[in-house]
Design an enzyme around this catalytic site. Structure first.
Site, PDB file in Angstrom:
ATOM      1  N   HIS A  79       0.832  -1.203   0.000  1.00 19.73           N
ATOM      2  CA  HIS A  79       0.000   0.000   0.000  1.00 19.73           C
ATOM      3  C   HIS A  79       0.862   1.247   0.000  1.00 19.73           C
ATOM      4  O   HIS A  79       1.956   1.255   0.569  1.00 19.73           O
ATOM      5  CB  HIS A  79      -0.958   0.019   1.200  1.00 19.73           C
ATOM      6  N   HIS A  87       0.885   5.141   1.158  1.00 19.38           N
ATOM      7  CA  HIS A  87       0.244   6.200   1.935  1.00 19.38           C
ATOM      8  C   HIS A  87       0.358   7.501   1.146  1.00 19.38           C
ATOM      9  O   HIS A  87       1.468   7.882   0.750  1.00 19.38           O
ATOM     10  CB  HIS A  87       0.964   6.421   3.275  1.00 19.38           C
TER      11      HIS A  87
HETATM   12  P1  AMP Z   1       1.543   0.355   7.488  1.00 19.48           P
HETATM   13  O1  AMP Z   1       2.130   0.677   8.824  1.00 19.48           O
HETATM   14  O2  AMP Z   1       2.311   1.010   6.360  1.00 19.48           O
HETATM   15  O3  AMP Z   1       1.361  -1.135   7.277  1.00 19.48           O
HETATM   16  O4  AMP Z   1       0.135   1.045   7.480  1.00 19.48           O
HETATM   17  C1  AMP Z   1      -1.092   0.372   7.550  1.00 19.48           C
HETATM   18  C2  AMP Z   1      -2.179   1.407   7.575  1.00 19.48           C
HETATM   19  O5  AMP Z   1      -3.421   0.771   7.358  1.00 19.48           O
HETATM   20  C3  AMP Z   1      -2.292   2.175   8.898  1.00 19.48           C
HETATM   21  O6  AMP Z   1      -2.120   3.565   8.667  1.00 19.48           O
HETATM   22  C4  AMP Z   1      -3.717   1.847   9.383  1.00 19.48           C
HETATM   23  O7  AMP Z   1      -4.351   2.946   9.999  1.00 19.48           O
HETATM   24  C5  AMP Z   1      -4.396   1.440   8.087  1.00 19.48           C
HETATM   25  N1  AMP Z   1      -5.529   0.535   8.247  1.00 19.48           N
HETATM   26  C6  AMP Z   1      -5.560  -0.630   8.928  1.00 19.48           C
HETATM   27  N2  AMP Z   1      -6.778  -1.203   8.836  1.00 19.48           N
HETATM   28  C7  AMP Z   1      -7.534  -0.377   8.071  1.00 19.48           C
HETATM   29  C8  AMP Z   1      -8.899  -0.409   7.613  1.00 19.48           C
HETATM   30  N3  AMP Z   1      -9.729  -1.426   7.924  1.00 19.48           N
HETATM   31  N4  AMP Z   1      -9.342   0.607   6.836  1.00 19.48           N
HETATM   32  C9  AMP Z   1      -8.512   1.633   6.518  1.00 19.48           C
HETATM   33  N5  AMP Z   1      -7.229   1.711   6.914  1.00 19.48           N
HETATM   34  C10 AMP Z   1      -6.738   0.731   7.683  1.00 19.48           C
END
Ligand code: AMP
Ligand code: ZN
Length: 137
Positions: free
Chosen positions: A102, A104
């Protein structure tokens, strides 16, 4: 379709978990981060499950990055952001929590708006030695 039953983003793509979707096509989905670090914080993901940016096929990676660029532009135009951070965490050591590639897209309003990427200088690094190890053709 590459799918991981235990993956939260695969569940969003599959419609099993709700999300605020802001863009969708055959290969890419973008939705609001549920725990935004700034106003408008968005995630862009491939619909196929690839663990990391580093292991995602180039064509898919390019499609994801194209959407991330568009969203950054829209955040500047529509949210009045003054800048945007594009952040990709690859693997746990780099802070990746969700093991589905993903991007950001984090709109920035001022330097004290909630997001801080701290870069500390590493002293005494042998730069020629590093170059020897990671130079690519
Ligand atoms: P990372 O630390 O790069 O793996 O970031 C994962 C991101 O996914 C975090 O910023 C979370 O807030 C986000 N996240 C986790 N679950 C969900 C969800 N169900 N819907 C939207 N964002 C999510
Ligand atoms: Zn997944």
């Amino acid at each position: 379709m590459k799918f991981d039953v235990n993956c939260v983003f695969c569940k969003i793509i599959d419609g099993k978990i709700p999300a605020y979707k802001i863009y969708e096509d055959n290969d890419v989905l973008a939705f609001l981060d549920v725990n935004p670090v700034t106003y408008g914080h968005t995630l862009v993901v491939p619909k196929d499950h690839y663990v990391s940016f580093l292991s995602t096929p180039k064509d898919i990676m390019n499609k994801v990055m194209n959407v991330a660029q568009r969203i950054g532009q829209v955040q500047m135009e529509q949210l009045g952001a003054k800048g945007v951070n594009i952040l990709i965490n690859c693997y746990e050591a780099a802070g990746q929590v969700v093991k589905h590639f993903h991007v950001h897209v984090i709109p920035r309003y001022e330097s004290t708006d909630g997001f801080k990427l701290e870069m500390k200088d590493l002293k005494d690094v042998n730069l020629p030695q590093v170059l020897e190890k990671i130079k690519i053709d």
